[in-house]
Design an enzyme around this catalytic site. Structure first.
Site, PDB file in Angstrom:
ATOM      1  N   ASP A  32       0.822  -1.199   0.000  1.00 23.94           N
ATOM      2  CA  ASP A  32       0.000   0.000   0.000  1.00 23.94           C
ATOM      3  C   ASP A  32       0.868   1.265   0.000  1.00 23.94           C
ATOM      4  O   ASP A  32       1.626   1.497   0.941  1.00 23.94           O
ATOM      5  CB  ASP A  32      -0.875  -0.025   1.256  1.00 23.94           C
ATOM      6  CG  ASP A  32      -2.086   0.862   1.152  1.00 23.94           C
ATOM      7  OD1 ASP A  32      -2.102   1.750   0.292  1.00 23.94           O
ATOM      8  OD2 ASP A  32      -3.023   0.669   1.943  1.00 23.94           O
ATOM      9  N   ASP A  33       0.771   2.077  -1.058  1.00 24.49           N
ATOM     10  CA  ASP A  33       1.497   3.352  -1.161  1.00 24.49           C
ATOM     11  C   ASP A  33       3.010   3.182  -1.333  1.00 24.49           C
ATOM     12  O   ASP A  33       3.776   4.094  -1.019  1.00 24.49           O
ATOM     13  CB  ASP A  33       1.230   4.249   0.055  1.00 24.49           C
ATOM     14  CG  ASP A  33      -0.162   4.882   0.031  1.00 24.49           C
ATOM     15  OD1 ASP A  33      -0.947   4.566  -0.880  1.00 24.49           O
ATOM     16  OD2 ASP A  33      -0.459   5.687   0.926  1.00 24.49           O
ATOM     17  N   CYS A  70      -5.771   3.774  -3.722  1.00 26.13           N
ATOM     18  CA  CYS A  70      -5.974   2.520  -2.989  1.00 26.13           C
ATOM     19  C   CYS A  70      -7.175   1.713  -3.468  1.00 26.13           C
ATOM     20  O   CYS A  70      -7.045   0.617  -4.001  1.00 26.13           O
ATOM     21  CB  CYS A  70      -6.140   2.811  -1.495  1.00 26.13           C
ATOM     22  SG  CYS A  70      -4.803   3.722  -0.726  1.00 26.13           S
ATOM     23  N   ARG A  74      -7.910  -1.680  -5.965  1.00 28.89           N
ATOM     24  CA  ARG A  74      -8.394  -2.945  -5.399  1.00 28.89           C
ATOM     25  C   ARG A  74      -9.651  -3.425  -6.112  1.00 28.89           C
ATOM     26  O   ARG A  74      -9.847  -4.633  -6.321  1.00 28.89           O
ATOM     27  CB  ARG A  74      -8.646  -2.772  -3.894  1.00 28.89           C
ATOM     28  CG  ARG A  74      -7.378  -2.615  -3.124  1.00 28.89           C
ATOM     29  CD  ARG A  74      -7.544  -1.938  -1.758  1.00 28.89           C
ATOM     30  NE  ARG A  74      -6.311  -1.237  -1.446  1.00 28.89           N
ATOM     31  CZ  ARG A  74      -5.231  -1.811  -0.929  1.00 28.89           C
ATOM     32  NH1 ARG A  74      -5.251  -3.096  -0.638  1.00 28.89           N
ATOM     33  NH2 ARG A  74      -4.145  -1.121  -0.714  1.00 28.89           N
ATOM     34  N   LYS A 134      -5.913  -5.686   3.960  1.00 30.44           N
ATOM     35  CA  LYS A 134      -6.788  -4.525   3.747  1.00 30.44           C
ATOM     36  C   LYS A 134      -7.841  -4.809   2.684  1.00 30.44           C
ATOM     37  O   LYS A 134      -7.522  -5.164   1.556  1.00 30.44           O
ATOM     38  CB  LYS A 134      -5.907  -3.341   3.333  1.00 30.44           C
ATOM     39  CG  LYS A 134      -6.665  -2.082   2.910  1.00 30.44           C
ATOM     40  CD  LYS A 134      -5.679  -0.959   2.634  1.00 30.44           C
ATOM     41  CE  LYS A 134      -6.335   0.250   1.995  1.00 30.44           C
ATOM     42  NZ  LYS A 134      -5.400   1.377   1.821  1.00 30.44           N
ATOM     43  N   HIS A 136     -11.095  -2.457   2.019  1.00 30.56           N
ATOM     44  CA  HIS A 136     -11.293  -1.112   1.477  1.00 30.56           C
ATOM     45  C   HIS A 136     -12.220  -1.069   0.260  1.00 30.56           C
ATOM     46  O   HIS A 136     -12.062  -0.233  -0.622  1.00 30.56           O
ATOM     47  CB  HIS A 136      -9.941  -0.482   1.130  1.00 30.56           C
ATOM     48  CG  HIS A 136      -9.961   1.025   1.181  1.00 30.56           C
ATOM     49  ND1 HIS A 136      -9.008   1.811   0.550  1.00 30.56           N
ATOM     50  CD2 HIS A 136     -10.815   1.894   1.777  1.00 30.56           C
ATOM     51  CE1 HIS A 136      -9.262   3.091   0.754  1.00 30.56           C
ATOM     52  NE2 HIS A 136     -10.361   3.170   1.513  1.00 30.56           N
ATOM     53  N   HIS A 226       1.602   2.396   3.906  1.00 24.87           N
ATOM     54  CA  HIS A 226       0.624   3.490   4.018  1.00 24.87           C
ATOM     55  C   HIS A 226       0.715   4.109   5.414  1.00 24.87           C
ATOM     56  O   HIS A 226       1.005   3.433   6.384  1.00 24.87           O
ATOM     57  CB  HIS A 226      -0.772   2.906   3.781  1.00 24.87           C
ATOM     58  CG  HIS A 226      -1.875   3.904   3.630  1.00 24.87           C
ATOM     59  ND1 HIS A 226      -2.317   4.699   4.666  1.00 24.87           N
ATOM     60  CD2 HIS A 226      -2.652   4.218   2.567  1.00 24.87           C
ATOM     61  CE1 HIS A 226      -3.316   5.460   4.236  1.00 24.87           C
ATOM     62  NE2 HIS A 226      -3.540   5.188   2.965  1.00 24.87           N
ATOM     63  N   ASP A 332      -0.403  -0.635  -4.913  1.00 22.42           N
ATOM     64  CA  ASP A 332      -1.723  -0.156  -5.335  1.00 22.42           C
ATOM     65  C   ASP A 332      -1.698   1.216  -5.990  1.00 22.42           C
ATOM     66  O   ASP A 332      -2.632   1.591  -6.694  1.00 22.42           O
ATOM     67  CB  ASP A 332      -2.709  -0.157  -4.161  1.00 22.42           C
ATOM     68  CG  ASP A 332      -2.284   0.769  -3.023  1.00 22.42           C
ATOM     69  OD1 ASP A 332      -1.166   1.312  -3.052  1.00 22.42           O
ATOM     70  OD2 ASP A 332      -3.097   0.951  -2.094  1.00 22.42           O
ATOM     71  N   ASN A 333      -0.658   1.996  -5.773  1.00 17.84           N
ATOM     72  CA  ASN A 333      -0.515   3.305  -6.429  1.00 17.84           C
ATOM     73  C   ASN A 333       0.913   3.779  -6.244  1.00 17.84           C
ATOM     74  O   ASN A 333       1.743   3.066  -5.670  1.00 17.84           O
ATOM     75  CB  ASN A 333      -1.509   4.337  -5.874  1.00 17.84           C
ATOM     76  CG  ASN A 333      -1.624   4.368  -4.363  1.00 17.84           C
ATOM     77  OD1 ASN A 333      -2.665   4.054  -3.801  1.00 17.84           O
ATOM     78  ND2 ASN A 333      -0.551   4.731  -3.679  1.00 17.84           N
ATOM     79  N   LYS A 377       0.638   9.325  -6.068  1.00 21.37           N
ATOM     80  CA  LYS A 377      -0.709   8.819  -5.793  1.00 21.37           C
ATOM     81  C   LYS A 377      -1.751   9.888  -6.137  1.00 21.37           C
ATOM     82  O   LYS A 377      -1.500  11.075  -5.950  1.00 21.37           O
ATOM     83  CB  LYS A 377      -0.775   8.470  -4.300  1.00 21.37           C
ATOM     84  CG  LYS A 377      -2.111   8.011  -3.766  1.00 21.37           C
ATOM     85  CD  LYS A 377      -1.970   7.736  -2.274  1.00 21.37           C
ATOM     86  CE  LYS A 377      -3.280   7.273  -1.655  1.00 21.37           C
ATOM     87  NZ  LYS A 377      -3.130   6.985  -0.214  1.00 21.37           N
TER      88      LYS A 377
END
Length: 596
Positions: A32-33, A70, A74, A134, A136, A226, A332-333, A377
């Site tokens: 994540d991130d 994010c 997903r 996660k 989300h 993240h 994810d980004n 992002k």
């Protein structure tokens, strides 16, 4: 009678042989991130030997795209559809707010009923479906949770972000459908989400292997790195002092390493440092020391992910399942710039740092994370949507010495897994068709045959990639329609870092690609947007503010205003108005509407 016995034995042997299933176990890992350049095999200095080993032992993609944020990422990853087609064209509803029924279907803020998840598809094909980490993709209604969307087992967080050491409601841990009030540590150290997600994943795999003869699909979605930035002190200490040279030096060092690795050509150019980011030497000694600490905490979080990947791989080898396990890994980004130029929150006080909800390292370090690209992002320039991605499968993928150069995107994951799992896309009238292509040919080094361009849209940022050409822009897909004046054109073969805008020189190409994007946008639901931004929804269950108090909006739902034209309309009923009516901002930009 002897003949009958022989036939029965033959039938038993035949059935036993048919029961064997040589389809691969599949592990899909998302972080994540994570910035494009953070991992060792991508040019970074952070110690990631286990991820580096998997990447170089399989096939490394030099151009793989996520959806820039994010939850849209997903949504696409799990369904194979564009985010708007799933109801998450903008953001998922936060635990403290509801979007409301007035928004168009593409922006409802949770998975809709017009999509199927890869877990549902693989379950129908005889796979065990397991998830940790996660989610989300929908918080308020249990029908949107993993167990109701195809997964047999789940341990993780339903919300988009949570504290790493002490997660609490409404951003706490959930086991199956049951909230876990005080999650127990899975190690001999304090509870830490990265460790817990891995250990529960290993437990789920072991339970499945002991109970049934079927392949497994595991979706392991880490929340690291993240924000909030929180890590173990011994992990942090490994990196303390390594970032005293600053962000520009880090960008240059990483870019040089990327060229050595063959990720970029020797004559490639590093994109300019983002305007407004201060020169490292202009900061005080105290500022530089704290910023070194921020980056050290971030690096420690990435390091801990790698440690856990090593633990997972060791468990696979012990179980005898390693050789026939396909491991896919991505972010994810792009790097996360949220929190202002220099970040936000507490870092020096360890106890307070680990109770923070959103402390971050800031835009300056994110610029280094995106090396060598522009943006981060949220955006559809390369720095926002380019992701590390590799596939590792000892039984079927030989180690590739060279980078795989054909561009690929999230929409390709579901078709790939369907082919390998011998599964079918559901035949339901309400399901849109898949636009992606299988990446299986790439596992043998063959080029990907893609009939259509790759499209993107998030938060008014848009792009289309067709071969070597990319049309991209910020504040393009506005609420009143497309602002075609914002389009930029780049030849990524000659200019991978998007530094030379060719739009004015090639208006016909711009027009052709813009028209294709417009057709796609209307097909998948980018338009209509509705009369208001989804981010303007009021918090659910919040008490009405008193007459003399401001009404505050949750930070993760405030509209992004940087570099945008926008209109504010307000009705003020007061004979002698005096004071602020509306204000929004951070430590980098903002606005205020007020009366004197």
């Amino acid at each position: 009678m002897k003949t009958l016995r022989f036939f029965s034995l033959f039938l038993l042997l035949t059935l036993t042989f048919a029961k064997a299933d040589d389809r691969p176990d599949i592990i899909l890992i998302m972080v994540d991130d994570l910035g494009f350049s953070d991992l060792g095999y991508m040019g970074g200095e952070i110690e990631t030997p286990h991820l580096d080993g998997l990447a170089t032992g399989g096939i490394r993609f030099s151009q793989f795209y996520n959806s820039g944020r994010c939850c849209p990422t997903r949504a696409t990853l799990l369904t194979g559809l564009h985010p708007h087609e799933t109801g998450i064209g903008w953001m998922t509803e936060s635990p403290t707010s509801r979007r409301g029924s007035s928004e168009p279907p593409a922006y409802q803020g949770h998975l809709n009923d017009n999509c199927a998840t890869i877990a549902e598809m693989l379950s129908d094909a005889g796979y065990a479906t397991l998830m940790t980490g996660k989610w989300h993709l929908g918080h308020h209604d249990e029908e949107d949770w993993p167990l109701q969307r195809g997964f047999e087992k789940f341990y993780g967080c339903i919300a988009g972000a949570t504290r790493f050491f002490t997660p609490e409601y409404p951003r706490g841990m959930v086991n199956g459908n049951e909230p876990v009030e005080k999650p127990a540590s899975t190690t001999d150290e304090a509870f830490y989400t990265t460790d817990a997600f891995t250990d529960h994943a290993i437990k789920f795999l072991e339970e499945e292997q002991n109970a049934a003869d079927r392949p497994s699909f595991l979706y392991l979605a880490y929340t690291a790195p993240h924000w909030p930035l929180q890590a173990f002190e011994d992990d942090i200490e490994k990196y303390r002092g390594q970032y005293q040279a600053g962000w520009q030096a880090l960008r240059e060092t990483r870019f040089a390493k990327q060229k050595e690795l063959g990720l970029f050509a020797a004559n490639a150019s590093l994109s300019p440092t983002t305007a407004g980011i201060p020169d490292w030497t202009s900061l005080t000694d105290e500022q530089r020391d704290e910023l070194d600490l921020k980056m050290a905490v971030y690096a420690a979080m990435v390091d801990r992910v790698d440690q856990n990947i090593g633990k997972l791989v060791e468990a696979l080898k012990t179980s005898g399942r390693y050789e026939n396990t396909l491991i896919l890994f991505l972010s994810d980004n792009g790097a996360c710039q949220e929190g202002g130029l220099l970040g936000r929150g507490e870092f020096r006080n360890v106890k307070r740092r680990n109770q923070q909800d959103a402390n971050s390292y800031g835009e300056a370090w994110a610029n280094a994370g995106s090396t060598p690209y522009r943006k981060y992002k949220h955006y559809t320039h390369e720095g926002g949507i380019a992701s590390p991605f590799f596939a590792h499968w000892p039984a079927s993928i030989e180690p590739h010495a060279n980078w795989f150069r054909s561009p690929a995107q999230l929409i390709d994951i579901v078709p790939t897994l369907l082919e390998l799992a011998e599964a079918d896309y559901p035949d339901r009238e309400n399901l849109p068709p898949l636009d992606g292509v299988s990446l299986v040919p790439a596992f043998s080094g063959d080029a990907i045959e893609r009939p259509d361009p790759i499209y993107f849209e998030h938060e008014t940022h848009a792009a289309v990639r067709n071969g070597q050409w990319k049309l991209v822009g910020s504040a393009v897909s506005m609420f009143a329609g497309t602002d075609s004046s914002k389009w930029e054109l780049y030849d990524l073969a000659a200019d991978p870092t998007e530094t030379q805008d060719l739009a004015a020189l090639q208006p016909e190409r711009v027009k052709e690609m813009a028209n294709k994007w417009e057709s796609w946008a209307n097909r998948v639901g980018v338009y209509p947007r509705g009369e208001k931004s989804p981010a303007s929804a009021k918090p659910a269950h919040s008490a009405a503010p008193k007459a003399d108090e401001p009404e505050l909006m949750p930070e993760d739902f405030t509209p992004q205003i940087e570099g945008r034209a926008f209109t504010v309309t307000a009705t003020v009923r007061n004979a002698k108005p005096n004071g602020v009516v509306l204000a929004q901002g951070g430590n980098a930009f903002g606005y205020s509407l007020y009366f004197i």
